[in-house]
Write a protein that holds these residues in place. Sequence first.
Motif, PDB file in Angstrom:
ATOM      1  N   VAL A  93      -1.249  13.217  19.912  1.00 37.74           N
ATOM      2  CA  VAL A  93      -0.474  12.295  19.088  1.00 37.74           C
ATOM      3  C   VAL A  93      -0.514  12.782  17.647  1.00 37.74           C
ATOM      4  CG1 VAL A  93      -2.482  10.763  18.795  1.00 37.74           C
ATOM      5  CG2 VAL A  93      -0.179   9.874  18.386  1.00 37.74           C
ATOM      6  N   GLY A  94       0.601  12.690  16.970  1.00 37.82           N
ATOM      7  CA  GLY A  94       0.673  13.115  15.573  1.00 37.82           C
ATOM      8  C   GLY A  94       1.681  12.322  14.775  1.00 37.82           C
ATOM      9  N   PRO A  95       2.985  12.497  15.043  1.00 38.13           N
ATOM     10  CA  PRO A  95       3.997  11.789  14.258  1.00 38.13           C
ATOM     11  C   PRO A  95       3.847  10.274  14.246  1.00 38.13           C
ATOM     12  CG  PRO A  95       5.014  13.605  15.427  1.00 38.13           C
ATOM     13  CD  PRO A  95       3.586  13.548  15.894  1.00 38.13           C
ATOM     14  N   GLU A  96       3.358   9.682  15.344  1.00 32.16           N
ATOM     15  CA  GLU A  96       3.193   8.230  15.326  1.00 32.16           C
ATOM     16  C   GLU A  96       2.145   7.810  14.305  1.00 32.16           C
ATOM     17  OE1 GLU A  96       2.487   4.370  18.263  1.00 32.16           O
ATOM     18  OE2 GLU A  96       2.124   6.382  19.051  1.00 32.16           O
ATOM     19  N   LEU A  97       1.150   8.662  14.086  1.00 33.51           N
ATOM     20  CA  LEU A  97       0.097   8.341  13.126  1.00 33.51           C
ATOM     21  C   LEU A  97       0.608   8.434  11.695  1.00 33.51           C
ATOM     22  CD1 LEU A  97      -2.804  10.274  14.876  1.00 33.51           C
ATOM     23  CD2 LEU A  97      -2.283   7.831  15.033  1.00 33.51           C
ATOM     24  N   THR A  98       1.358   9.479  11.398  1.00 33.88           N
ATOM     25  CA  THR A  98       1.904   9.580  10.037  1.00 33.88           C
ATOM     26  C   THR A  98       3.066   8.613   9.839  1.00 33.88           C
ATOM     27  OG1 THR A  98       3.153  11.542  10.779  1.00 33.88           O
ATOM     28  CG2 THR A  98       1.121  11.913   9.531  1.00 33.88           C
ATOM     29  N   PHE A  99       3.756   8.236  10.917  1.00 29.66           N
ATOM     30  CA  PHE A  99       4.749   7.167  10.835  1.00 29.66           C
ATOM     31  C   PHE A  99       4.060   5.876  10.374  1.00 29.66           C
ATOM     32  CE2 PHE A  99       7.307   3.686  12.403  1.00 29.66           C
ATOM     33  CZ  PHE A  99       8.621   4.114  12.300  1.00 29.66           C
ATOM     34  N   ALA A 100       2.868   5.622  10.910  1.00 31.98           N
ATOM     35  CA  ALA A 100       2.114   4.430  10.506  1.00 31.98           C
ATOM     36  C   ALA A 100       1.712   4.498   9.037  1.00 31.98           C
ATOM     37  CB  ALA A 100       0.872   4.276  11.388  1.00 31.98           C
ATOM     38  N   VAL A 101       1.347   5.699   8.573  1.00 27.87           N
ATOM     39  CA  VAL A 101       1.030   5.876   7.144  1.00 27.87           C
ATOM     40  C   VAL A 101       2.261   5.567   6.304  1.00 27.87           C
ATOM     41  CG1 VAL A 101       0.427   7.542   5.360  1.00 27.87           C
ATOM     42  CG2 VAL A 101      -0.824   7.548   7.528  1.00 27.87           C
ATOM     43  N   ARG A 102       3.393   6.161   6.687  1.00 31.59           N
ATOM     44  CA  ARG A 102       4.636   5.938   5.942  1.00 31.59           C
ATOM     45  C   ARG A 102       5.029   4.475   5.960  1.00 31.59           C
ATOM     46  NH1 ARG A 102       8.777   3.327   6.973  1.00 31.59           N
ATOM     47  NH2 ARG A 102       8.600   4.045   9.138  1.00 31.59           N
ATOM     48  N   GLU A 103       4.887   3.831   7.109  1.00 31.96           N
ATOM     49  CA  GLU A 103       5.214   2.418   7.250  1.00 31.96           C
ATOM     50  C   GLU A 103       4.369   1.577   6.286  1.00 31.96           C
ATOM     51  OE1 GLU A 103       6.126   0.024  11.235  1.00 31.96           O
ATOM     52  OE2 GLU A 103       3.981   0.377  10.937  1.00 31.96           O
ATOM     53  N   ALA A 104       3.073   1.864   6.218  1.00 31.20           N
ATOM     54  CA  ALA A 104       2.188   1.105   5.326  1.00 31.20           C
ATOM     55  C   ALA A 104       2.505   1.387   3.863  1.00 31.20           C
ATOM     56  CB  ALA A 104       0.736   1.440   5.633  1.00 31.20           C
ATOM     57  N   LEU A 105       2.763   2.645   3.528  1.00 30.47           N
ATOM     58  CA  LEU A 105       3.104   2.979   2.143  1.00 30.47           C
ATOM     59  C   LEU A 105       4.379   2.284   1.702  1.00 30.47           C
ATOM     60  CD1 LEU A 105       2.268   6.798   2.015  1.00 30.47           C
ATOM     61  CD2 LEU A 105       1.186   5.003   0.648  1.00 30.47           C
ATOM     62  N   PHE A 106       5.388   2.282   2.552  1.00 31.29           N
ATOM     63  CA  PHE A 106       6.644   1.620   2.189  1.00 31.29           C
ATOM     64  C   PHE A 106       6.452   0.104   2.102  1.00 31.29           C
ATOM     65  CE2 PHE A 106      10.187   4.861   3.379  1.00 31.29           C
ATOM     66  CZ  PHE A 106       9.661   5.760   2.465  1.00 31.29           C
ATOM     67  N   ALA A 107       5.564  -0.456   2.922  1.00 32.58           N
ATOM     68  CA  ALA A 107       5.267  -1.885   2.821  1.00 32.58           C
ATOM     69  C   ALA A 107       4.605  -2.195   1.484  1.00 32.58           C
ATOM     70  CB  ALA A 107       4.365  -2.310   3.979  1.00 32.58           C
ATOM     71  N   LEU A 108       3.650  -1.355   1.087  1.00 28.48           N
ATOM     72  CA  LEU A 108       2.987  -1.564  -0.207  1.00 28.48           C
ATOM     73  C   LEU A 108       3.967  -1.364  -1.356  1.00 28.48           C
ATOM     74  CD1 LEU A 108      -0.440   0.228   0.388  1.00 28.48           C
ATOM     75  CD2 LEU A 108       0.113  -2.205   0.609  1.00 28.48           C
ATOM     76  N   ASP A 109       4.906  -0.436  -1.184  1.00 29.92           N
ATOM     77  CA  ASP A 109       5.943  -0.201  -2.185  1.00 29.92           C
ATOM     78  C   ASP A 109       6.768  -1.470  -2.400  1.00 29.92           C
ATOM     79  OD1 ASP A 109       7.237   1.634  -3.952  1.00 29.92           O
ATOM     80  OD2 ASP A 109       8.809   2.010  -2.470  1.00 29.92           O
ATOM     81  N   LEU A 110       7.086  -2.153  -1.321  1.00 28.09           N
ATOM     82  CA  LEU A 110       7.845  -3.401  -1.420  1.00 28.09           C
ATOM     83  C   LEU A 110       7.001  -4.514  -2.026  1.00 28.09           C
ATOM     84  CD1 LEU A 110       9.649  -3.173   2.028  1.00 28.09           C
ATOM     85  CD2 LEU A 110      10.796  -3.314  -0.192  1.00 28.09           C
ATOM     86  N   ILE A 111       5.737  -4.592  -1.643  1.00 30.04           N
ATOM     87  CA  ILE A 111       4.854  -5.619  -2.212  1.00 30.04           C
ATOM     88  C   ILE A 111       4.698  -5.421  -3.719  1.00 30.04           C
ATOM     89  CG2 ILE A 111       2.465  -6.453  -2.265  1.00 30.04           C
ATOM     90  CD1 ILE A 111       2.348  -5.932   0.764  1.00 30.04           C
ATOM     91  N   ALA A 112       4.485  -4.162  -4.126  1.00 31.27           N
ATOM     92  CA  ALA A 112       4.353  -3.870  -5.554  1.00 31.27           C
ATOM     93  C   ALA A 112       5.629  -4.217  -6.300  1.00 31.27           C
ATOM     94  CB  ALA A 112       3.991  -2.401  -5.761  1.00 31.27           C
ATOM     95  N   SER A 113       6.773  -3.956  -5.674  1.00 29.52           N
ATOM     96  CA  SER A 113       8.065  -4.277  -6.309  1.00 29.52           C
ATOM     97  C   SER A 113       8.221  -5.780  -6.526  1.00 29.52           C
ATOM     98  CB  SER A 113       9.214  -3.750  -5.444  1.00 29.52           C
ATOM     99  OG  SER A 113       9.153  -2.341  -5.314  1.00 29.52           O
ATOM    100  N   GLU A 114       7.680  -6.559  -5.602  1.00 32.93           N
ATOM    101  CA  GLU A 114       7.763  -8.014  -5.715  1.00 32.93           C
ATOM    102  C   GLU A 114       6.746  -8.569  -6.713  1.00 32.93           C
ATOM    103  OE1 GLU A 114      10.006  -9.803  -4.477  1.00 32.93           O
ATOM    104  OE2 GLU A 114      10.701  -9.004  -2.574  1.00 32.93           O
ATOM    105  N   MET A 115       5.583  -7.945  -6.783  1.00 31.99           N
ATOM    106  CA  MET A 115       4.483  -8.529  -7.564  1.00 31.99           C
ATOM    107  C   MET A 115       4.506  -8.161  -9.035  1.00 31.99           C
ATOM    108  SD  MET A 115       1.114  -8.280  -5.093  1.00 31.99           S
ATOM    109  CE  MET A 115       0.076  -8.944  -6.414  1.00 31.99           C
ATOM    110  N   PHE A 116       5.015  -6.986  -9.381  1.00 40.15           N
ATOM    111  CA  PHE A 116       4.823  -6.473 -10.738  1.00 40.15           C
ATOM    112  C   PHE A 116       6.158  -6.116 -11.387  1.00 40.15           C
ATOM    113  CE2 PHE A 116       1.151  -5.194  -8.125  1.00 40.15           C
ATOM    114  CZ  PHE A 116       0.166  -5.943  -8.750  1.00 40.15           C
ATOM    115  N   ALA A 117       6.443  -6.769 -12.487  1.00 38.91           N
ATOM    116  CA  ALA A 117       7.694  -6.502 -13.192  1.00 38.91           C
ATOM    117  C   ALA A 117       7.740  -5.078 -13.720  1.00 38.91           C
ATOM    118  CB  ALA A 117       7.858  -7.501 -14.340  1.00 38.91           C
ATOM    119  N   GLU A 118       6.578  -4.509 -14.047  1.00 41.67           N
ATOM    120  CA  GLU A 118       6.563  -3.156 -14.616  1.00 41.67           C
ATOM    121  C   GLU A 118       6.675  -2.063 -13.550  1.00 41.67           C
ATOM    122  OE1 GLU A 118       2.157  -4.264 -14.027  1.00 41.67           O
ATOM    123  OE2 GLU A 118       4.075  -5.249 -14.472  1.00 41.67           O
TER     124      GLU A 118
END
Length: 423
Positions: free
Chosen positions: A285-310
């Motif tokens: 297994v490989g791509p599914e693991l880095t897919f999970a990394v990307r999924e989490a990073l993009f989720a945090l990207d959205l959370i940061a966009s919602e939480m911080f005006a800067e």
Amino acid sequence: MQVTLEELKTYRINGSPKGITSVCSAHPLVLRAALRLGRDSNSSVLIEATCNQVNHQGGYTGMQPRDFAALVYTLADEEGCPRQLIILGGDHLGPNPWKHLLAEEALLEAEKMVSAYIEAGFSKIHIDTSMGCEGEPTALADELVSQRATRLIKVAEAAAARSGQSLPLYIIGTEVPPPGGADHLISTLEPTDPHAARRTLAVHRNALRDAGLAAVADRILGLVVQPGVEFGNSNVIHYQREKARGLSAVLDIEPGLVFEAHSTDYQGQQPLSQLVEDGYAILKVGPELTFAVREALFALDLIASEMFAEYPERNLHRLVEKLMLDKPNGWQSHYHGDEHQRYLLRHYSLSDRIRYYWTEPEARTGVDTLLNQMRGVTVPLPLIMQYLPGAEQFAECRFEPEEAIIWRVLKVLNYYHRACRVN
């Protein structure tokens, strides 16, 4: 429970088959997750590097085999994972990174790569000489594949003797799925023909005997076969054990071997468990693991966009999109369709070719900016529920973003772990 590679065949013969997950990734957070699972379950951690990812010229990660080994052991020490639990493997070792060259030139580079892997302490070696080089057909005859594989095995044996490393275990096979998954929509897939699997074994054994390496045949751990599992950019072909019964029965004739299954990403718990039960003891297994990394990073990207005006809206997503457009070599030949379809594939394809870009300086800067923005803050529960469902334990407390990403990777690794039945 620690299960060694050599024990896999014994467990199957005794009627209690077990497996081992082969983690094919160089991403540090994926490696931390795998090592943490090994530590907590006291189970073997098989980590493999591929020929394109890590080789004597650096690969796309910039790491040589000794660098990759050092990274794994450093992370293991930091995670408290005993080094004796770790097994290092080399995947698809052969001329693939140099197949644009004439065969002899490509094989000379492959020899250097194999030597570098052995000298760095890699003990599980998948020899893959199945691909044609410049001027050759894409698929080669078994006889030629076995001759080239024997040539590389001879180099590996000499490197082990010269460097004092333990003699490696080998994986062979001519029916090898493309690294990273298929590039097109897959509607059907047939398992390897049982007669073809037996013929591959016979041809390789004969080639080894003719080269004076008959004793090495006893260290052939397994055979790469196609059990009927694969994923494309947008779909998954799940294991259907009834279609693979004839192939699985080959192990009754060859009890000293196991099968290695590539591209098991996205199969899920039940198909993985059935694969192990049927003798496919090594699950890559490989791509599914880095897919999970990307999924989490993009989720945090959205959370940061919602939480911080800067914090710029979807800053990481936009940065990586620009990077992939500026440097399209990592995805351009794999993703097809109109402009919007290619956009979706760049970010969300199951093959996750975005993983090639996380080591780029621009991507590192974007990830660091995001993680630093999120580190130590308190994330409201509703935002976790919206963007990281299931991770509610990270809400309303001091947030550690790396821990959230590792948690997401461990969700995948845990169902592999359960399928392998090592606890």
